[in-house]
Design an enzyme around this catalytic site. Structure first.
Site, PDB file in Angstrom:
ATOM      1  N   THR A 188       0.884  -1.298  -0.037  1.00 16.12           N
ATOM      2  CA  THR A 188      -0.096   0.082   0.121  1.00 16.12           C
ATOM      3  C   THR A 188       0.986   1.197   0.365  1.00 16.12           C
ATOM      4  O   THR A 188       2.046   1.115   0.460  1.00 16.12           O
ATOM      5  CB  THR A 188      -0.869  -0.059   1.343  1.00 16.12           C
ATOM      6  N   ARG A 216     -15.105  -5.520  -0.551  1.00 18.50           N
ATOM      7  CA  ARG A 216     -14.552  -5.297   0.702  1.00 18.50           C
ATOM      8  C   ARG A 216     -13.916  -4.062   0.400  1.00 18.50           C
ATOM      9  O   ARG A 216     -13.067  -3.777  -0.410  1.00 18.50           O
ATOM     10  CB  ARG A 216     -13.788  -6.533   0.980  1.00 18.50           C
ATOM     11  N   GLY A 218     -11.092  -1.626   2.704  1.00 20.69           N
ATOM     12  CA  GLY A 218     -10.207  -1.425   3.768  1.00 20.69           C
ATOM     13  C   GLY A 218     -10.090  -0.254   4.429  1.00 20.69           C
ATOM     14  O   GLY A 218     -11.096   0.807   4.251  1.00 20.69           O
ATOM     15  N   ASP A 219      -8.983   0.239   5.393  1.00 20.29           N
ATOM     16  CA  ASP A 219      -9.268   1.748   6.029  1.00 20.29           C
ATOM     17  C   ASP A 219      -8.495   2.612   4.930  1.00 20.29           C
ATOM     18  O   ASP A 219      -8.737   3.966   5.097  1.00 20.29           O
ATOM     19  CB  ASP A 219      -7.964   1.491   7.233  1.00 20.29           C
ATOM     20  N   GLY A 240      -1.482  -1.509   6.670  1.00 23.93           N
ATOM     21  CA  GLY A 240      -1.668  -2.703   7.479  1.00 23.93           C
ATOM     22  C   GLY A 240      -2.924  -3.264   7.430  1.00 23.93           C
ATOM     23  O   GLY A 240      -3.660  -3.132   6.498  1.00 23.93           O
TER      24      GLY A 240
END
Ligand code: ASP
Length: 319
Positions: A188, A216, A218-219, A240
């Site tokens: 990332t 999905r 993520g953050d 992460g």
């Protein structure tokens, strides 16, 4: 000139000087990184250094931190070395769904996109969401339609084809290689910067996690989790295990600790990464505060990162 005017000018110039601190820090993901050949490590260093120095040049010339972080992240998205843009990992349907976000700490202007599959540079689209819409986050087909309407580069899905990532997906599905699963948790990308006017910006972009469920998110596109920027306090980009970074609001948490607890940047950044470690959540973050201090803690074996400020030389590190 009398002594009084001399003192006033001296005080003003030292004040201005202290306000002129500036710098950039970037990351290319946190993870185990055990399978990285010497050659791959050199390629990574080269790309990180090139990226830091181009973004630094913007800041040195008096440009905005918002421009600097967008440029840095888009350069890393264009490289197949990282899990973002061109090098994005595959979901369980063998599709690359990308997420990105950007924030300007001057006014909290924020933009994000999630689950886009044909946008060449998701970070550029995130910036357009911030500047050209009333919204903060656009996802999927709506985000892609907006990209087409606004003229952001759209590419054929083949542009993102990545043999190594596809193999890792198949390995992960068949649970063939634990090593490869770990190696996937890298890549990332993100950037945070402080410009000469004291403006802090942050940006993050990712392909997410290998073998993730379709849809999905993520953050990385979540403001406050993957990305946060607040003038006078700090800027953060995370990397992460996204689900934990969302639940612990990692990026904002660092700044909150500085704002409300008066912590130093490194204490604030390290304490949240240690907390995640106790939960067995792997990852790291990069951060810069309003004085130009940098902190980049991680609880994994490595985190690709690089930085340059008006007080510190260009560096790039993996471990
Ligand atoms: N945080 C990203 C996600 O969960 C992945 C990563 O940073 O490695 O989507």
């Amino acid at each position: 000139m009398n002594i009084r005017s001399f003192l006033i000018i001296f005080a003003m110039s030292s004040l201005l000087h202290s306000e002129e601190n500036f710098g950039i820090v970037v990351h290319g993901g946190a993870g185990v990184m055990s399978g990285l050949s010497e050659e791959r490590q050199q390629q990574i260093h080269k790309k990180i250094q090139e990226t830091v120095s181009e973004a630094y040049e913007i800041l040195e010339k008096g440009g905005s931190s918002f421009d600097a972080v967008e440029l840095a992240v888009s350069m890393l998205e264009d490289s197949p070395l990282f899990n973002a843009g061109r090098g994005s990992v595959y979901n369980s349907d063998e599709v690359q769904e990308m997420d990105a976000s950007i924030m300007d700490g001057k006014n909290r202007l924020s933009g994000a996109v999630a689950s886009v599959s044909t946008v060449k540079n998701p970070i550029k689209l995130a910036r357009k969401v911030a500047e050209e819409t009333k919204h903060v986050l656009l996802v999927g087909e709506g985000a892609e339609r907006f990209a087409r309407d606004i003229g952001v580069d759209i590419v054929d899905r083949n542009y993102f084809y990545h043999e190594e990532r596809l193999k890792r997906l198949l390995n992960s599905k068949n649970k063939i290689s634990k090593l490869n699963e770990n190696a996937d948790k890298i890549g990332t990308v993100g950037a945070v910067a402080l410009d000469k006017n004291g403006n802090i910006s942050a940006a993050t972009s990712t392909g997410g996690m290998t073998n993730k469920m379709p849809g999905r998110v993520g953050d990385s596109p979540i403001i406050g989790s993957g990305t946060w920027a607040q003038n006078g306090v700090c800027g953060v980009s995370s990397t992460g295990h996204g689900e934990f970074f969302i639940k612990y609001q990692v990026a904002r948490e660092v700044c909150v600790r500085i704002e409300y607890l008066n912590e130093e940047l490194s204490d604030a950044a390290e304490s949240i990464i240690n907390e995640l470690n106790d939960l067995e959540a792997s990852g790291g973050l990069i951060s810069i505060d309003h004085k130009g201090n940098i902190s980049a803690p991680f609880n994994t074996k490595g985190m690709i990162r690089g930085s340059q400020t008006n007080k510190t030389d260009l560096i790039s590190k993996i471990y």
